[in-house]
Scaffold this active site. Structure first.
Site, mmCIF file in Angstrom:
data_model
loop_
_atom_site.group_PDB
_atom_site.id
_atom_site.type_symbol
_atom_site.label_atom_id
_atom_site.label_comp_id
_atom_site.label_asym_id
_atom_site.label_seq_id
_atom_site.Cartn_x
_atom_site.Cartn_y
_atom_site.Cartn_z
ATOM 1 N N GLY A 82 -1.195 16.382 -20.560
ATOM 2 C CA GLY A 82 -1.320 15.672 -19.260
ATOM 3 C C GLY A 82 0.279 15.988 -18.543
ATOM 4 O O GLY A 82 1.261 16.549 -18.818
ATOM 5 N N CYS A 97 21.150 4.472 -42.338
ATOM 6 C CA CYS A 97 22.070 5.009 -42.717
ATOM 7 C C CYS A 97 22.561 6.395 -42.427
ATOM 8 O O CYS A 97 22.078 7.275 -43.234
ATOM 9 C CB CYS A 97 22.221 4.781 -44.576
ATOM 10 S SG CYS A 97 23.752 5.162 -45.174
ATOM 11 N N GLU A 98 22.638 6.545 -40.970
ATOM 12 C CA GLU A 98 22.308 8.061 -40.485
ATOM 13 C C GLU A 98 23.187 7.871 -39.081
ATOM 14 O O GLU A 98 22.970 7.059 -38.202
ATOM 15 C CB GLU A 98 20.815 8.206 -40.299
ATOM 16 C CG GLU A 98 20.556 9.533 -39.717
ATOM 17 C CD GLU A 98 20.181 10.566 -40.738
ATOM 18 O OE1 GLU A 98 19.791 10.200 -41.985
ATOM 19 O OE2 GLU A 98 20.653 11.700 -40.485
ATOM 20 N N GLU A 153 -5.732 17.198 -21.835
ATOM 21 C CA GLU A 153 -5.574 16.072 -22.858
ATOM 22 C C GLU A 153 -4.296 15.611 -22.941
ATOM 23 O O GLU A 153 -3.242 15.633 -23.424
ATOM 24 C CB GLU A 153 -5.375 17.279 -23.936
ATOM 25 C CG GLU A 153 -6.455 17.849 -24.441
ATOM 26 C CD GLU A 153 -6.318 19.004 -25.663
ATOM 27 O OE1 GLU A 153 -5.131 19.488 -25.605
ATOM 28 O OE2 GLU A 153 -7.021 19.511 -26.142
ATOM 29 N N PRO A 154 -4.450 14.333 -21.827
ATOM 30 C CA PRO A 154 -3.010 13.721 -21.790
ATOM 31 C C PRO A 154 -3.038 12.647 -22.851
ATOM 32 O O PRO A 154 -3.991 12.130 -23.422
ATOM 33 C CB PRO A 154 -3.592 12.753 -20.442
ATOM 34 C CG PRO A 154 -5.098 12.849 -20.316
ATOM 35 C CD PRO A 154 -5.458 13.956 -20.886
ATOM 36 N N GLY A 155 -1.695 12.563 -23.314
ATOM 37 C CA GLY A 155 -1.417 11.633 -24.561
ATOM 38 C C GLY A 155 -0.358 10.669 -23.775
ATOM 39 O O GLY A 155 -0.672 9.478 -23.564
ATOM 40 N N ARG A 156 0.885 10.977 -23.476
ATOM 41 C CA ARG A 156 1.820 10.102 -22.944
ATOM 42 C C ARG A 156 1.654 9.693 -21.789
ATOM 43 O O ARG A 156 1.778 8.267 -21.587
ATOM 44 C CB ARG A 156 3.179 11.063 -23.169
ATOM 45 C CG ARG A 156 3.511 11.489 -21.679
ATOM 46 C CD ARG A 156 4.739 12.482 -21.886
ATOM 47 N NE ARG A 156 4.851 13.489 -22.950
ATOM 48 C CZ ARG A 156 5.529 13.511 -23.712
ATOM 49 N NH1 ARG A 156 6.933 12.766 -23.888
ATOM 50 N NH2 ARG A 156 5.578 14.371 -24.712
#
Ligand code: LLP
Length: 431
Positions: free
Chosen positions: A248, A361-362, A290-293
């Site tokens: 989308g 820890c990154e 196909e919208p997702g967000r």
């Protein structure tokens, strides 16, 4: 505020759909994903109504559930009467467990195993979106074994670069997804599909990328796909009835992102599609998106508790929170923009420039850099807005950090949609 479901109440606290986020953080603990169920439904409604109105009765959105996947989400989508796209047997399992009508599910992915194909056919999946020739053979063989004729769409690459983030652009010829039109391989694949008796070639699919703010890239993709529909009609006399244009429209994460009017973009796209179809003298296929967000992103926010604000003299300031890349990996992966504010005092003067750091820890465990906030103090509630898409679904247990719960708010009430992971959950598969 960034979106209309956000506000500030008399207590001076940030609200989501009228609910006090500081109270919710107290009730459920942090980190906490909050989602506004009515907002999800409104977003679905915009796509459903506009696609039906401007693109014809059979045209419709299907939810890209990779953006947000858990049982309650599938139940909401099913209640809205929408289909869903699933990309893995795990998503398929979750949808099935939620009672999602399988005939409305589309099975995506560039590498479905034999076991995946078997599983999907067993549960009566509506459509396979077939990526390549070997997969087509496998789907056909499995369908024949089960004595069914499986409906399929073929995923094709129209050769479009929508100029968004490289990692989320997928429609170019050089892509791990789909089969290219430009090289002639798509036509070969169609001919092959038409020669098989276990599959019904109903349509084509393409997906050009994400965070697209207007309909022009979709128009360009549609034009290439519709021309190819004409080519196939001429070459084989086969008429394609479904054209799925993929993900989308984009979403407003920060003030500088545009406000996208989905309805008028769908209207604009519909007009172009009609024009191209009449130029090509073909029947307009049913259009799917196909919208997702854009269904879930602006329904969500994540709440954290501030642990410390540390200024490195002569450099910069870090604000540490009790979550991080384990619940939101999008800055680490894509340097995605987010809006952050202090939920317990959002109106205080934002005169402190902070890098928001997670607890992993990154060093790359950053939620956002150079955000202006009121000087945070230990115990403040930090809200990161518009996290409804690709946050929970991309969460991990790195550093053995449990995933936060997902709490939905609706009509002044709150309920747990996904419970908080426990330490026992973390060890449940350890022998
Ligand atoms: N359909 C297909 C075939 C897709 O590949 C995608 C996204 C969608 C639909 C949904 O697109 P949307 O409407 O959500 O933009 N994890 C990343 C994005 C990768 C998504 C890939 N596919 C992120 O956090 O932004």
């Amino acid at each position: 505020m960034l979106h209309k479901n956000l506000s500030i109440n008399e207590a001076g606290h940030l609200t989501l759909a009228g609910m006090d986020t500081v109270e919710l953080a107290k009730k459920y603990g942090t980190p906490l994903y909050l989602m506004d169920e009515n907002r999800i439904r409104e977003n679905c409604r915009i796509y459903i109504d506009a696609m039906r109105k401007y693109m014809g009765e059979g045209s419709r959105p299907i939810f890209a559930s990779k953006a947000c996947c858990f049982k309650r989400m599938y139940a909401i989508i099913a209640e809205m009467g929408m289909g869903t796209d699933i990309v893995s047997p795990g998503e398929l399992y979750t949808a099935n467990a939620a009672g999602f009508p399988m005939e409305k599910a589309f099975f995506h992915g560039n590498n479905k195993t034999d076991a995946d194909i078997e599983y999907a056919i067993n549960v009566g999946i509506g459509y396979f979106i077939v990526d390549n020739r070997e997969e087509l053979e496998a789907v056909n063989a499995c369908a024949l074994r089960h004595g069914v004729r499986q409906k399929i769409l073929l995923r094709l690459t129209p050769g479009i670069d929508p100029h968004t983030q490289k990692k989320i652009s997928t429609g170019k010829v050089d892509s791990k997804f789909g089969t290219a039109i430009e090289t002639g391989q798509a036509l070969e694949l169609c001919k092959y599909a038409l020669s098989l008796s276990g599959v019904d070639l109903e349509g084509f699919h393409c997906h050009i990328g994400s965070q697209i703010f207007d309909y022009y890239p979709f128009r360009d993709a549609a034009e290439i796909m519709l021309r190819f529909i004409r080519t196939l009609l001429d070459a084989c006399g086969h008429e394609i009835r479904i054209l799925n244009l993929g993900g989308g429209f984009g979403v407003r994460y920060v003030e500088r992102d545009p406000v996208v009017d989905y309805e008028s973009n769908i209207r604009g796209l519909a007009g172009e599609i009609q024009r191209i179809c009449s130029e090509l003298s073909i029947q307009q296929p049913d259009i799917l998106m196909e919208p997702g967000r854009s269904i879930v992103a602006d329904s969500g926010m994540t709440l954290y508790t501030v642990g410390s604000a540390k200024t490195i003299t002569g450099y910069k300031s870090y604000v540490s929170i009790d979550g991080g890349m384990t619940d939101n990996i999008r800055y680490a992966l894509y340097e995605s923009d987010y809006t952050a504010l202090l939920a317990n005092r959002p109106a205080d003067t934002a005169d402190f420039c902070a890098t928001i750091a997670g607890r992993c820890c990154e060093s790359g465990d950053i939620i956002q850099e150079d955000v202006m906030l009121p000087r945070p103090m230990r115990g403040d509630t930090l809200a990161v807005l518009v996290t409804g898409a690709y946050n929970y679904s991309m969460a991990s247990n790195y550093n053995r950090i449990p995933r936060p719960p997902v709490v939905m708010v609706r009509d002044g009430k709150d309920y747990i949609a996904v419970r908080k992971e426990s330490y026992e959950d973390l060890c449940r598969n350890d022998m």
